[in-house]
Design a protein around this motif. Sequence first.
Motif, PDB file in Angstrom:
ATOM      1  N   VAL A   1      33.801  43.774  39.175  1.00 51.08           N
ATOM      2  CA  VAL A   1      33.936  43.249  37.814  1.00 51.08           C
ATOM      3  C   VAL A   1      32.874  42.191  37.556  1.00 51.08           C
ATOM      4  N   ALA A   2      32.663  41.285  38.522  1.00 46.19           N
ATOM      5  CA  ALA A   2      31.675  40.213  38.361  1.00 46.19           C
ATOM      6  C   ALA A   2      30.265  40.770  38.234  1.00 46.19           C
TER       7      ALA A   2
ATOM      8  N   PRO B   1      30.201  36.501  32.772  1.00 48.29           N
ATOM      9  CA  PRO B   1      31.174  35.561  33.356  1.00 48.29           C
ATOM     10  C   PRO B   1      32.405  35.299  32.498  1.00 48.29           C
TER      11      PRO B   1
ATOM     12  N   HIS C   1      35.151  37.956  33.134  1.00 48.23           N
ATOM     13  CA  HIS C   1      35.574  38.306  34.491  1.00 48.23           C
ATOM     14  C   HIS C   1      37.086  38.310  34.654  1.00 48.23           C
TER      15      HIS C   1
ATOM     16  N   LYS D   1      37.185  42.354  42.292  1.00 48.46           N
ATOM     17  CA  LYS D   1      36.666  41.152  41.636  1.00 48.46           C
ATOM     18  C   LYS D   1      35.144  41.076  41.728  1.00 48.46           C
TER      19      LYS D   1
END
Length: 212
Positions: free
Chosen positions: A56-57, A62, A65, A53
């Motif tokens: 990905v961020a 945003p 995500h 996570k």
Amino acid sequence: MMMLRYEFDAVLFDLDGTLIDSTAAVRRAWRRWAEEEGVDPALLDGTAGKPAKEIVAMLLPPERHEEGLAHYSHIATHDLEGVVVLPGAREATEAVGEHKAIVTSCSRDVTAARTAAARLPVAEVLVTADDVDKGKPSPTPYLLGASRLGLAPERCLAVEDTPSGLASGRAAGCTTLGLGEPGSLDADLVVPDLSHVRFSVVGDKVALTVGG
């Protein structure tokens, strides 16, 4: 080689690269994900040990995500070719019995898929990326692992194969055991893999023996 013996209340094991060899599967999953998401694969350098996570961020805007993380999870839970138990891992986890937790940067779904592929039983106490707001190298994962065992982290051993994982365990107050080449990791002890150490339960303590 001189024999060294240490005692702990419990052992907190990382998963990927520590208990199971998923290196090729992880690389394939991220490479495919990057290609399908239009991300330069070179941007994945230096992300080893970080939760998906967070990666990905770091790489997607945003609004993408949630979808991007679900995309990676789908790839990672289906590409399991070559995922196997590492030397000494099964013996180590069996030897410590209930005095253990797995503390991983994987999601719960990916953890379940990879441990099943490697035929490694999942520990009763499990901390995944789904359980924490901040992943490794933050101390949060290892603090939570010790807390779920009802133990002080200072009395636990964190076993890791990456700098970020060792930094997490160290920041939590754990003694650290690094798996890798001597001099390659900042840890209290470093061995090539878990076949180079022996665990046993003595009373309510876990004994770690190195060398001999």
